[in-house]
Write a protein that holds these residues in place. Structure first.
Motif, PDB file in Angstrom:
ATOM      1  N   ASP A   1      20.991  -5.742 -25.611  1.00  0.00           N
ATOM      2  CA  ASP A   1      22.245  -5.686 -26.368  1.00  0.00           C
ATOM      3  C   ASP A   1      22.707  -4.232 -26.475  1.00  0.00           C
ATOM      4  O   ASP A   1      21.879  -3.332 -26.570  1.00  0.00           O
TER       5      ASP A   1
ATOM      6  N   PHE B   1      23.750  -2.366 -28.757  1.00  0.00           N
ATOM      7  CA  PHE B   1      23.403  -1.521 -29.896  1.00  0.00           C
ATOM      8  C   PHE B   1      21.900  -1.427 -30.146  1.00  0.00           C
ATOM      9  O   PHE B   1      21.449  -1.194 -31.258  1.00  0.00           O
ATOM     10  N   GLY B   2      21.121  -1.603 -29.060  1.00  0.00           N
ATOM     11  CA  GLY B   2      19.684  -1.452 -29.194  1.00  0.00           C
ATOM     12  C   GLY B   2      19.245  -0.001 -29.364  1.00  0.00           C
ATOM     13  O   GLY B   2      18.168   0.269 -29.858  1.00  0.00           O
TER      14      GLY B   2
ATOM     15  N   THR C   1      20.332   4.223 -30.390  1.00  0.00           N
ATOM     16  CA  THR C   1      21.255   5.135 -31.086  1.00  0.00           C
ATOM     17  C   THR C   1      22.264   5.767 -30.143  1.00  0.00           C
ATOM     18  O   THR C   1      23.407   6.007 -30.518  1.00  0.00           O
TER      19      THR C   1
ATOM     20  N   THR D   1      25.595   4.064 -29.945  1.00  0.00           N
ATOM     21  CA  THR D   1      26.433   4.279 -31.126  1.00  0.00           C
ATOM     22  C   THR D   1      27.161   5.609 -30.971  1.00  0.00           C
ATOM     23  O   THR D   1      28.348   5.736 -31.267  1.00  0.00           O
TER      24      THR D   1
ATOM     25  N   HIS E   1      28.040  -8.806 -26.651  1.00  0.00           N
ATOM     26  CA  HIS E   1      26.635  -8.850 -27.046  1.00  0.00           C
ATOM     27  C   HIS E   1      25.803  -9.684 -26.085  1.00  0.00           C
ATOM     28  O   HIS E   1      26.335 -10.492 -25.322  1.00  0.00           O
TER      29      HIS E   1
ATOM     30  N   LEU F   1      14.654  -7.825 -29.567  1.00  0.00           N
ATOM     31  CA  LEU F   1      14.607  -7.991 -31.026  1.00  0.00           C
ATOM     32  C   LEU F   1      14.870  -9.420 -31.477  1.00  0.00           C
ATOM     33  O   LEU F   1      14.439  -9.825 -32.548  1.00  0.00           O
TER      34      LEU F   1
ATOM     35  N   GLU G   1       9.648  -4.539 -40.431  1.00  0.00           N
ATOM     36  CA  GLU G   1      10.187  -3.427 -39.671  1.00  0.00           C
ATOM     37  C   GLU G   1       9.636  -3.398 -38.242  1.00  0.00           C
ATOM     38  O   GLU G   1       8.445  -3.599 -38.027  1.00  0.00           O
ATOM     39  N   THR G   2      10.511  -3.167 -37.264  1.00  0.00           N
ATOM     40  CA  THR G   2      10.102  -3.017 -35.867  1.00  0.00           C
ATOM     41  C   THR G   2       9.477  -1.633 -35.674  1.00  0.00           C
ATOM     42  O   THR G   2       9.956  -0.665 -36.250  1.00  0.00           O
ATOM     43  N   VAL G   3       8.401  -1.552 -34.885  1.00  0.00           N
ATOM     44  CA  VAL G   3       7.812  -0.228 -34.661  1.00  0.00           C
ATOM     45  C   VAL G   3       7.810   0.118 -33.174  1.00  0.00           C
ATOM     46  O   VAL G   3       7.893  -0.773 -32.320  1.00  0.00           O
TER      47      VAL G   3
ATOM     48  N   GLY H   1      23.925  -5.016 -35.112  1.00  0.00           N
ATOM     49  CA  GLY H   1      23.961  -3.610 -34.725  1.00  0.00           C
ATOM     50  C   GLY H   1      25.370  -3.083 -34.527  1.00  0.00           C
ATOM     51  O   GLY H   1      25.594  -1.874 -34.563  1.00  0.00           O
TER      52      GLY H   1
ATOM     53  N   GLN I   1      21.212   1.113 -37.439  1.00  0.00           N
ATOM     54  CA  GLN I   1      20.238   0.950 -36.363  1.00  0.00           C
ATOM     55  C   GLN I   1      19.303  -0.227 -36.640  1.00  0.00           C
ATOM     56  O   GLN I   1      18.738  -0.340 -37.724  1.00  0.00           O
ATOM     57  N   LEU I   2      19.126  -1.063 -35.634  1.00  0.00           N
ATOM     58  CA  LEU I   2      18.327  -2.284 -35.805  1.00  0.00           C
ATOM     59  C   LEU I   2      16.896  -1.968 -36.237  1.00  0.00           C
ATOM     60  O   LEU I   2      16.283  -2.742 -36.965  1.00  0.00           O
ATOM     61  N   TYR I   3      16.378  -0.820 -35.792  1.00  0.00           N
ATOM     62  CA  TYR I   3      14.990  -0.470 -36.126  1.00  0.00           C
ATOM     63  C   TYR I   3      14.842  -0.106 -37.598  1.00  0.00           C
ATOM     64  O   TYR I   3      13.736   0.011 -38.096  1.00  0.00           O
TER      65      TYR I   3
END
Lengths: 290, 290
Positions: A84, A86-87, A89, A92, A109, A114, A129-131, B118, B123-125
């Motif tokens: 997608d 907006f995965g 920064t 953006t 999209h 995610l 939270e994703t890491v 997003g 930010q998705l993260y």
């Protein structure tokens, strides 16, 4: 108009019908090629689109974005992003640069890891939270991803671990010599990520830390090439994952938190062997009795 | 083979090229019609596909799944889901039923609100646990969603709030009389969700609770019809959101946590008015100085 078009995760045909129409009509088509990859390359996309595609590396997007945005007030420019738009920064940032020049933008999209991670059966609403797990070096071995996984797990939440991608990196030697020579791309595997986690666990135990949330026999799910025909999912322990080869990139790793019966049932579909199924069934019985 | 095909979020053309090929060739095509909606209806999909589409309500999917799975060992059956197929537990259940019958399945992923959110620039993260905000009734006014938002915010994380959908619900009267008469569908708006949040905040303050994470002037982002041509995003305070009309469904609400400069810059693009931009700029100055 600037169109940011998500390509999804698998191959050329994972673009949406809307996205494909935009690509076919756009004046120029860029492919962002440093935050993710498809299982097919630029050539396959060009053939499927019947269009030339310009590879956009990090330098082009972050430093030379003017060249991408050129004419986009009056012409349609397509900027393709794996997953997608907006995965990351950096996209953006591109949108904001466009807005400052008074350029309109539209987003198409698509799936990204995610949400596609749901294919392993763990419910998306139960993820914390994703890491990001990075490649360790001899001198840089951060533990911060472990802490985030542990924090999620202590709240019963699952963790999606995105694994490091090194594209167009220079060796320190070439960097210092100012040579624009790039190392071959590297992708952190689920196996190596599990290895780094196991090392952290061992170190914590040696340091006498109590209440360690993870152990060598904690369950995890390795995901490779999600959305592609060759998609591979595997449930096993962290220790077992260290010696598993899930094949070509991209990989991700999931650390489950508290699991509902339906979630456990799905994980069993991807179990490495019978002993993993037994482990999950033991968990099921425990959760029935609690 | 059972194909679970994500339709994405906007209109008929948000299906992927791969998904469309499956729909065109499948023996039967079902559309899951109770966990989400597109901005276009079944008719528009049928016209675009050149195929009949069978609406699958909750009863059919959860109780009568055999009718959906019929022949799918030897024939291709397409099961269409708005967003991504694994957005709801009910689809995991369908997959498990198929597996028990020895039926193979494939998933064609697509965008869902969980990654498309997003588009607001956050930010998705940096999102914590996703929460669902339900319609309050006279007798049932749960606060649990507030607690989850507050927990995310206290850790600096953003929260995506999914808003309640009531489709094919019976009134208590009709339910008791066994009458299969259904109420018109209802969709929780960003405005009503904000109203419920503001009520919880007021109540907590009246009860003398300290360190309340949210206030009437907390920033939020309302999202309507994400991915569609009529997509609307709006940044304002919770109090302001209570009197805003974002138009037809579906809506979502985002409560930002700690924001990076790039995230604030994007939120400004969707500000309700100059005073909201000033609020964000005050936050920006604070974060520069900290």
């Amino acid at each position: 108009m600037l169109f940011l078009v998500g390509l999804g995760l698998g191959d050329a045909k994972d673009i949406t019908v809307k996205g494909l129409e935009i690509v076919k009509k756009a004046k120029r088509v860029y492919l962002e090629a440093y935050t993710s990859i498809l299982t097919v390359g630029k050539d396959a996309l060009e053939e499927f689109y019947g269009r030339d595609v310009i590879l956009a590396d990090r330098d082009m997007v972050e430093v030379d974005s003017d060249s991408i945005l050129q004419d986009s007030k009056t012409e349609d420019i397509a900027f393709l992003v794996v997953g997608d738009p907006f995965g990351a920064t950096t996209h953006t940032d591109l949108v904001l640069r466009a807005r400052k020049k008074g350029i309109q933008y539209r987003v198409v999209h698509n799936a990204s890891i995610l949400n596609a991670v749901g294919c392993c059966g763990l419910q998306l609403y139960n993820f914390g939270e994703t890491v990001s797990i990075v490649f360790w070096t001899d001198t840089w071995r951060p533990h911060s991803f472990y802490d985030k996984i542990a924090a999620n797990k202590s709240r019963g939440m699952h963790t999606l671990c995105l694994l490091d991608i090194k594209v167009k990196e220079q060796s320190i030697e070439n960097l210092m010599r100012g040579k624009k020579v790039y190392e071959p791309p590297r992708y952190l595997t689920a196996s190596l990520a599990a290895e780094q986690l196991v090392e952290i666990i061992k170190q914590k135990r040696e340091e006498g830390e109590k209440d360690i949330e993870l152990a060598e026999d904690s369950l995890c799910v390795g995901l490779a090439r999600v959305g592609a025909d060759t998609q591979t999912l595997l449930t096993c322990t962290l220790e077992q994952m260290t010696s598993v080869d899930l094949g070509p990139p991209l990989h991700s790793l999931v650390i489950p938190g508290y699991m509902h019966p339906l979630e456990m049932e799905m994980l069993k579909q991807f179990a490495l062997n019978d002993s993993v199924i037994e482990m999950i069934e033991t968990l099921e019985r425990k959760s029935e009795h609690s």
